[in-house]
Design an enzyme around this catalytic site. Structure first.
Site, PDB file in Angstrom:
ATOM      1  N   ARG A 145      27.792   3.466 -13.923  1.00 48.47           N
ATOM      2  CA  ARG A 145      27.590   2.052 -13.859  1.00 48.47           C
ATOM      3  C   ARG A 145      28.046   1.409 -15.044  1.00 48.47           C
ATOM      4  O   ARG A 145      28.015   1.801 -16.025  1.00 48.47           O
ATOM      5  CB  ARG A 145      26.023   1.507 -13.879  1.00 48.47           C
ATOM      6  CG  ARG A 145      25.331   2.082 -12.481  1.00 48.47           C
ATOM      7  CD  ARG A 145      23.946   1.426 -12.413  1.00 48.47           C
ATOM      8  NE  ARG A 145      23.153   2.447 -13.204  1.00 48.47           N
ATOM      9  CZ  ARG A 145      22.778   2.181 -14.337  1.00 48.47           C
ATOM     10  NH1 ARG A 145      22.813   0.761 -14.870  1.00 48.47           N
ATOM     11  NH2 ARG A 145      21.831   2.748 -15.196  1.00 48.47           N
ATOM     12  N   TYR A 168      32.455   3.770  -7.728  1.00 50.37           N
ATOM     13  CA  TYR A 168      31.339   4.478  -8.464  1.00 50.37           C
ATOM     14  C   TYR A 168      29.952   4.092  -7.850  1.00 50.37           C
ATOM     15  O   TYR A 168      29.742   2.994  -7.774  1.00 50.37           O
ATOM     16  CB  TYR A 168      30.953   4.432 -10.025  1.00 50.37           C
ATOM     17  CG  TYR A 168      29.649   5.093 -10.584  1.00 50.37           C
ATOM     18  CD1 TYR A 168      29.811   6.455 -10.307  1.00 50.37           C
ATOM     19  CD2 TYR A 168      28.672   4.410 -10.657  1.00 50.37           C
ATOM     20  CE1 TYR A 168      28.459   7.086 -10.570  1.00 50.37           C
ATOM     21  CE2 TYR A 168      27.650   4.953 -11.146  1.00 50.37           C
ATOM     22  CZ  TYR A 168      27.249   6.337 -10.812  1.00 50.37           C
ATOM     23  OH  TYR A 168      26.164   6.943 -11.179  1.00 50.37           O
ATOM     24  N   LYS A 186      20.947  -0.421  -6.460  1.00 47.01           N
ATOM     25  CA  LYS A 186      20.553  -1.229  -7.920  1.00 47.01           C
ATOM     26  C   LYS A 186      20.547  -2.590  -7.795  1.00 47.01           C
ATOM     27  O   LYS A 186      19.898  -3.514  -8.153  1.00 47.01           O
ATOM     28  CB  LYS A 186      21.376  -0.796  -9.044  1.00 47.01           C
ATOM     29  CG  LYS A 186      21.213   0.782  -9.136  1.00 47.01           C
ATOM     30  CD  LYS A 186      19.997   1.190  -9.829  1.00 47.01           C
ATOM     31  CE  LYS A 186      19.727   2.598 -10.107  1.00 47.01           C
ATOM     32  NZ  LYS A 186      18.386   3.210 -10.405  1.00 47.01           N
ATOM     33  N   HIS A 243      11.781  -0.038 -10.663  1.00 46.87           N
ATOM     34  CA  HIS A 243      12.562   1.128 -10.807  1.00 46.87           C
ATOM     35  C   HIS A 243      11.802   2.168 -11.263  1.00 46.87           C
ATOM     36  O   HIS A 243      11.330   2.965 -12.085  1.00 46.87           O
ATOM     37  CB  HIS A 243      13.429   0.864 -12.067  1.00 46.87           C
ATOM     38  CG  HIS A 243      14.503   2.054 -12.466  1.00 46.87           C
ATOM     39  ND1 HIS A 243      15.024   2.276 -13.622  1.00 46.87           N
ATOM     40  CD2 HIS A 243      15.149   2.896 -11.687  1.00 46.87           C
ATOM     41  CE1 HIS A 243      16.015   3.034 -13.363  1.00 46.87           C
ATOM     42  NE2 HIS A 243      16.192   3.650 -12.148  1.00 46.87           N
ATOM     43  N   SER A 264      16.400   6.263 -17.710  1.00 48.96           N
ATOM     44  CA  SER A 264      17.293   7.417 -17.207  1.00 48.96           C
ATOM     45  C   SER A 264      17.237   8.597 -18.437  1.00 48.96           C
ATOM     46  O   SER A 264      16.722   8.419 -19.439  1.00 48.96           O
ATOM     47  CB  SER A 264      18.686   6.943 -17.223  1.00 48.96           C
ATOM     48  OG  SER A 264      19.401   6.543 -18.420  1.00 48.96           O
ATOM     49  N   CYS A 314      14.869  10.903 -18.479  1.00 49.52           N
ATOM     50  CA  CYS A 314      13.593  11.321 -18.636  1.00 49.52           C
ATOM     51  C   CYS A 314      12.838  12.211 -17.421  1.00 49.52           C
ATOM     52  O   CYS A 314      11.716  12.296 -17.451  1.00 49.52           O
ATOM     53  CB  CYS A 314      12.542  10.178 -18.731  1.00 49.52           C
ATOM     54  SG  CYS A 314      13.272   9.013 -20.422  1.00 49.52           S
ATOM     55  N   ASP A 316      13.460   6.829  -7.248  1.00 51.83           N
ATOM     56  CA  ASP A 316      14.114   5.714  -7.877  1.00 51.83           C
ATOM     57  C   ASP A 316      13.426   4.285  -7.734  1.00 51.83           C
ATOM     58  O   ASP A 316      13.419   3.709  -8.777  1.00 51.83           O
ATOM     59  CB  ASP A 316      15.496   5.762  -7.605  1.00 51.83           C
ATOM     60  CG  ASP A 316      16.579   5.064  -8.585  1.00 51.83           C
ATOM     61  OD1 ASP A 316      16.356   5.252  -9.824  1.00 51.83           O
ATOM     62  OD2 ASP A 316      17.330   4.422  -8.097  1.00 51.83           O
ATOM     63  N   ARG A 347      27.155  13.587  -9.224  1.00 53.39           N
ATOM     64  CA  ARG A 347      26.055  13.129  -8.617  1.00 53.39           C
ATOM     65  C   ARG A 347      25.899  13.937  -7.226  1.00 53.39           C
ATOM     66  O   ARG A 347      26.959  14.399  -6.686  1.00 53.39           O
ATOM     67  CB  ARG A 347      26.188  11.808  -8.184  1.00 53.39           C
ATOM     68  CG  ARG A 347      25.951  10.701  -9.339  1.00 53.39           C
ATOM     69  CD  ARG A 347      24.649  10.398  -9.676  1.00 53.39           C
ATOM     70  NE  ARG A 347      24.632   9.757 -11.056  1.00 53.39           N
ATOM     71  CZ  ARG A 347      23.217   9.068 -11.488  1.00 53.39           C
ATOM     72  NH1 ARG A 347      22.155   8.714 -10.532  1.00 53.39           N
ATOM     73  NH2 ARG A 347      23.116   8.385 -12.501  1.00 53.39           N
ATOM     74  N   GLY A 349       6.810  21.329 -13.783  1.00 51.55           N
ATOM     75  CA  GLY A 349       5.952  21.257 -12.748  1.00 51.55           C
ATOM     76  C   GLY A 349       4.450  21.104 -13.795  1.00 51.55           C
ATOM     77  O   GLY A 349       3.603  20.799 -13.038  1.00 51.55           O
TER      78      GLY A 349
END
Ligand code: OXD
Ligand code: MN
Length: 597
Positions: A73, A201, A210, A230, A252, A254, A281, A379, A504
């Site tokens: 982005r 992209y 987005k 988000h 992002s 995380c 997302d 991606r 997990g």
């Protein structure tokens, strides 16, 4: 007048107007059929836009490569175009609508000559649900068409729904010359319009994601009293068979996608826990007639980061991307399958890298830097229904009830593993002050704190001070608001090692959160919020020393007082627009920390 498969005058007029601007050779309306999809796949393959992968090993899968300077982005080229600059706020780039339209028109003019304009009617959310919003994307990219078919509900059924009200977001996209100097991602919330030009992209061109579902939808949500966030949405099935749903926001890098489809660790699996993935997302959340918050995931697919995805970080995603998936900017192996850094299995000895060049492990560029097989932001686009943990309530028109909202960030120190807000207002303060530290993977000083309120900094389509006010108002409108929590999986010890194993095992923290939601455990009242008593976190099957858990749950008041200074600097940027309730929370926290020091 051309024959269009709709009787919506508004839609026909708009398409005709955009056709006059972009001058495509032909127009194709996307009907959502498999037949049309496979036709477009064939054409894209012939044009060299996608590569059909080994269909025995990866049925229905394709590879696409973007231009070298079109891999993420482009926030500096992304604008909110409102009449008043104030309405975009300091966190957004702003352009006035007439200037923005003029600049973009110069690039769109004739940009589709020699190309086809595809008309994609799409619904974010189940078609006809009170949550859902309709958009129509015009694009000259087959890659966009094929991605939208995975990420959204597309086709004739959407047109019939659109015709009822003629309400839709007008989304115009052209690759144009894929020139970064002629690239603009423009949002006109007052016109319900998005114009994106010069990029291929995903985050810039899949306009349902987005652009519509966060930037435009956040604007709509404020007017219509709902939230576009988000956030991932997941269901946690408890041992008694009851499912609780949570929504969680993380900046992002995380592990949001990994959390959304986590596999319970053995100890908790044996207890009877199971995870249901609703989304990874975006969450659209409304107050229902029961006074609580209900959420849908407006999307139908994942647009996830490939690098680092493997059977130990995210086994469910590994299953999800085995069929009907579009890979972007990954390494192509000689057997027609794909690979990326951190994928399962051996590192291939050769392949074609994301730029289409021959690749071998250990290759370096002229500056001695490693050449990667896959771009770090490579991606995959995959249907949610492929996911082994996909929720059975994805098509539910009223969504799922949300019991807890979780905010998270990457903090080496300061933030404990988990704590609970005292109230909705305190929770909004926690969300508004969310932050992550930069890692080696990002540009900037390692450890530098970057504020990212509710993980919405790049996605809030209006003045963020008004957004905070909207969050506060939503709390007042609910009779049964969800409880709000903060988590931090990333605390480190003196030697720099993570204290918490993550992945997990995070379910152990979610279990405590649900126990709090259901008033099953007490909590320790501290200046920053309610913390768990260590014995209330179930560690069965996890070799974590008690002292480590205590460290994970400790609070250093000096560090918190330092943090407050940074929060103050951040809040001041909103000037007089910042809701006074947030300053009040700031003062209260300061007072509690000082009283306790
Ligand atoms: C995404 C992002 O791609 O947040 O989801 O950047
Ligand atoms: Mn995201």
């Amino acid at each position: 007048m051309k024959k269009f498969p709709t009787h919506s005058k508004k839609l026909k007029d708009w398409v005709n107007k955009m056709v006059r601007l972009c001058q495509p050779d032909q127009i194709v309306w996307i009907d959502g059929s498999l037949q049309q999809k496979s036709q477009i796949e064939k054409e894209a393959e012939l044009a060299g836009e996608i590569i059909r992968l080994n269909q025995e090993k990866l049925p229905g899968c394709f590879l696409h490569r973007t231009a070298k300077d079109d891999v993420a982005r482009t926030e500096h080229l992304t604008f909110i175009c409102t009449k008043k600059k104030r309405d975009a706020g300091w966190t957004n780039n702003w352009m006035s609508p007439p200037v923005a339209y003029k600049k973009a028109k110069a690039i769109f003019k004739g940009a589709m000559r020699g190309r086809t304009m595809y008309v994609i009617p799409f619904s974010m959310g189940p078609i006809g649900s009170p949550f859902s919003k309709i958009g129509v994307e015009l694009t000259d990219s087959r890659y966009v068409v094929l991605n939208m078919l995975i990420m959204t509900r597309v086709g004739t059924a959407v047109l019939r729904e659109l015709e009822k009200t003629e309400e839709f977001t007008k989304c115009l996209h052209s690759k144009a010359q894929l020139d970064i100097n002629k690239r603009l991602i423009l949002h006109f919330p007052e016109d319900n319009t998005i114009w994106s030009v010069g990029s291929g992209y995903g985050g810039n061109v899949l306009l349902g994601k987005k652009c519509l579902s966060l930037r435009i939808a956040s604007w709509m949500g404020r007017r219509e009293h709902w939230l576009a966030e988000h956030m991932l949405i997941m269901g946690i099935e408890e041992p008694n068979g009851h499912i609780e749903y949570i929504a969680a926001a993380f900046p992002s890098a995380c592990g949001k996608t990994n959390l959304a489809m986590l596999v319970p660790p053995q100890g908790l699996k044996e207890k009877g826990y199971r995870i249901w993935t609703v989304g990874d997302d975006i969450a659209w959340m409304r107050i229902d007639s029961d006074g609580s918050l209900w959420a849908i995931n407006p999307e139908t697919g994942f647009f996830g980061v490939a690098v680092g995805t493997n059977s130990s970080t995210n086994p469910n995603m590994v299953e999800t991307i085995k069929k009907n998936t579009i890979y972007t900017n990954v390494l192509l192996k000689p057997d027609g399958t794909v690979w990326w850094e951190g994928a399962n299995g051996e590192v291939p000895q050769e392949g074609i890298d994301w730029q289409g060049k021959p690749w071998r492990p250990g290759m370096q560029d002229t500056n001695g830097k490693p050449i990667y097989g896959a771009h770090p932001n490579a991606r995959f686009t995959a249907p949610i229904i492929n996911c082994p943990s996909a929720s059975f309530r994805l098509e539910q028109h009223h969504g799922v009830p949300i019991s807890a909202i979780i905010f998270g960030g990457r903090r080496a120190h300061l933030t404990p593993l988990v704590y609970e807000a005292f109230s909705w207002q305190h929770g909004v303060f926690i969300g508004a002050t969310m932050a992550s530290e930069l890692t080696a993977a990002q540009v900037g000083k390692i450890g530098q704190v970057r504020r990212d309120p509710m993980a919405m900094f790049p996605f809030c389509g209006y003045n963020m001070a008004d957004y905070f006010r909207h969050w506060l108002d939503m709390g007042k409108r609910m009779t049964k608001p969800p409880k709000i929590f903060q988590v931090n999986w990333f605390r480190i010890d003196e030697s720099g090692k993570f204290l918490w194993p993550g992945f997990g095992e995070n379910l152990r923290v979610l279990e405590w959160i649900l126990n709090r939601v259901n008033n099953k455990v007490r909590a320790w009242e501290t200046p920053i919020g309610y913390l768990p008593y260590p014995e209330d976190i179930d560690l069965t099957g996890l070799a974590l020393p008690h002292a480590t858990l205590e460290k994970l749950l400790s609070i250093d008041k000096k560090e918190w007082l330092e943090e407050l200074k940074d929060i103050k600097r951040f809040f001041r940027k909103f000037k007089q627009d910042l809701p006074k309730e947030l300053w009040q929370e700031y003062e209260d926290l300061k007072r509690r920390l000082e009283a306790d020091a």
